[in-house]
Design an enzyme around this catalytic site. Structure first.
Site, mmCIF file in Angstrom:
data_model
loop_
_atom_site.group_PDB
_atom_site.id
_atom_site.type_symbol
_atom_site.label_atom_id
_atom_site.label_comp_id
_atom_site.label_asym_id
_atom_site.label_seq_id
_atom_site.Cartn_x
_atom_site.Cartn_y
_atom_site.Cartn_z
ATOM 1 N N HIS A 144 0.742 -1.080 -0.052
ATOM 2 C CA HIS A 144 -0.170 -0.062 -0.127
ATOM 3 C C HIS A 144 0.691 1.191 0.103
ATOM 4 C CE1 HIS A 144 -3.554 -2.614 0.774
ATOM 5 N NE2 HIS A 144 -2.763 -3.093 1.712
ATOM 6 N N ASP A 175 2.385 -3.982 -7.175
ATOM 7 C CA ASP A 175 2.738 -2.281 -7.288
ATOM 8 C C ASP A 175 3.492 -2.089 -6.134
ATOM 9 O OD1 ASP A 175 1.347 -2.488 -4.634
ATOM 10 O OD2 ASP A 175 -0.245 -1.035 -5.418
ATOM 11 N N PHE A 178 6.939 1.681 -8.808
ATOM 12 C CA PHE A 178 7.538 1.483 -10.286
ATOM 13 C C PHE A 178 7.401 2.987 -10.812
ATOM 14 C CE2 PHE A 178 6.165 -2.544 -8.611
ATOM 15 C CZ PHE A 178 6.934 -3.410 -9.203
ATOM 16 N N ARG A 179 8.707 3.154 -11.186
ATOM 17 C CA ARG A 179 9.050 4.517 -11.917
ATOM 18 C C ARG A 179 9.662 4.278 -13.397
ATOM 19 N NH1 ARG A 179 6.221 4.992 -7.899
ATOM 20 N NH2 ARG A 179 6.681 6.423 -6.369
ATOM 21 N N GLY A 198 0.794 4.056 -10.272
ATOM 22 C CA GLY A 198 -0.011 5.008 -9.609
ATOM 23 C C GLY A 198 0.902 6.504 -9.895
ATOM 24 N N ARG A 199 1.915 6.690 -9.000
ATOM 25 C CA ARG A 199 2.385 8.076 -9.240
ATOM 26 C C ARG A 199 2.943 8.190 -10.586
ATOM 27 N NH1 ARG A 199 3.821 6.425 -4.229
ATOM 28 N NH2 ARG A 199 3.045 7.527 -2.382
#
Length: 247
Positions: A144, A175, A178-179, A198-199
């Site tokens: 999370h 998740d 992860f960039r 997400g980001r």
């Protein structure tokens, strides 16, 4: 002397070379309180300082605040007091949690829900095995965002052992941080069926709306293609754990 990345100086998302560039643009185009909420889940209400900071971002004021109002949790609005800001919602949402929930509740949901059932937050082989035994269709290996339990294990550290344990009985998604396309390839090689982002895409959204999101996805897919080529793989289907060297 250690190499230091130069700050990205442009505002055109089309010139962004990686997700870090999109993050830089988003940070400049978005008021601090809004950016920090996405970045780290800030829980403070908007202060006078934050309000003054918003005035320094006229594009955001016009495209977001004046047109749509303060961003809200649309999916949670039916359960929250009206006109509650995202920061204020952080004080209400915890009260919606049921501390008595258990695996028995998962079994009850499985009995009554005939659609696909995925459980998020699995970080151990034991829990993955139990999810499979209860008839779940898949799991999301996730901590999370690392914001709930201090010093929690990183999902990618346990991904391979979970996949080895459940085999093909469960779809395994992951998740958490992860960039880069390289990050995604590592997860796929270690057994993930899919990687949730997400980001990375939110940075693109804040940097340039729809065009920014599309640029983020283009960056990631381009990086994935490049890594696959350098590994000698024709597709992600050829990835396997031996491509990732672990301590």
């Amino acid at each position: 002397m250690p190499w230091k990345r130069r700050p990205f100086s442009g505002y055109d998302v089309g010139r962004a070379l990686n997700i870090a560039d999109l993050r830089d643009i988003a940070r400049r185009r978005t008021p601090g309180f809004a950016f920090e909420y996405v970045e780290s889940g800030a829980e403070d209400e908007v202060t006078l300082h934050a309000s003054l900071d918003a005035l320094r971002h006229p594009r955001w004021l016009w495209q977001v605040l004046l047109r749509h109002g303060m961003p809200r949790f649309r999916n949670l609005e039916p359960f929250l007091p009206p006109n509650l800001t995202p920061m204020g919602a952080s004080t209400v949402i915890p009260r919606l949690f049921d501390a008595t929930i258990s695996w028995d509740d998962i079994a009850w949901i499985r009995e009554h829900w005939r659609g696909k059932l995925l459980l998020k937050g699995v970080l151990s082989v034991a829990d993955a095995e139990r999810a499979a035994a209860l008839g779940a269709d898949g799991i999301v290996v996730s901590n999370h965002g690392g914001r709930q339990l201090d010093y929690c294990v990183a999902p990618i550290e346990v991904l391979a052992e979970i996949r080895a344990a459940v085999g093909t009985r469960l779809a395994v998604l992951v998740d958490g941080g992860f960039r880069r396309g390289t990050d995604i390839v590592k997860a796929l090689a270690l057994g993930a069926d899919a990687v949730l982002l997400g980001r990375a895409t939110l940075y693109g959204l804040m940097a340039g709306g729809t065009a920014g999101v599309e640029r983020a996805l283009t960056i990631l897919t381009t990086e994935i293609d490049r890594v696959l080529g350098q590994l000698g793989c024709n597709s992600v289907a050829e990835l396997a754990p031996h491509f990732v060297r672990r301590p």
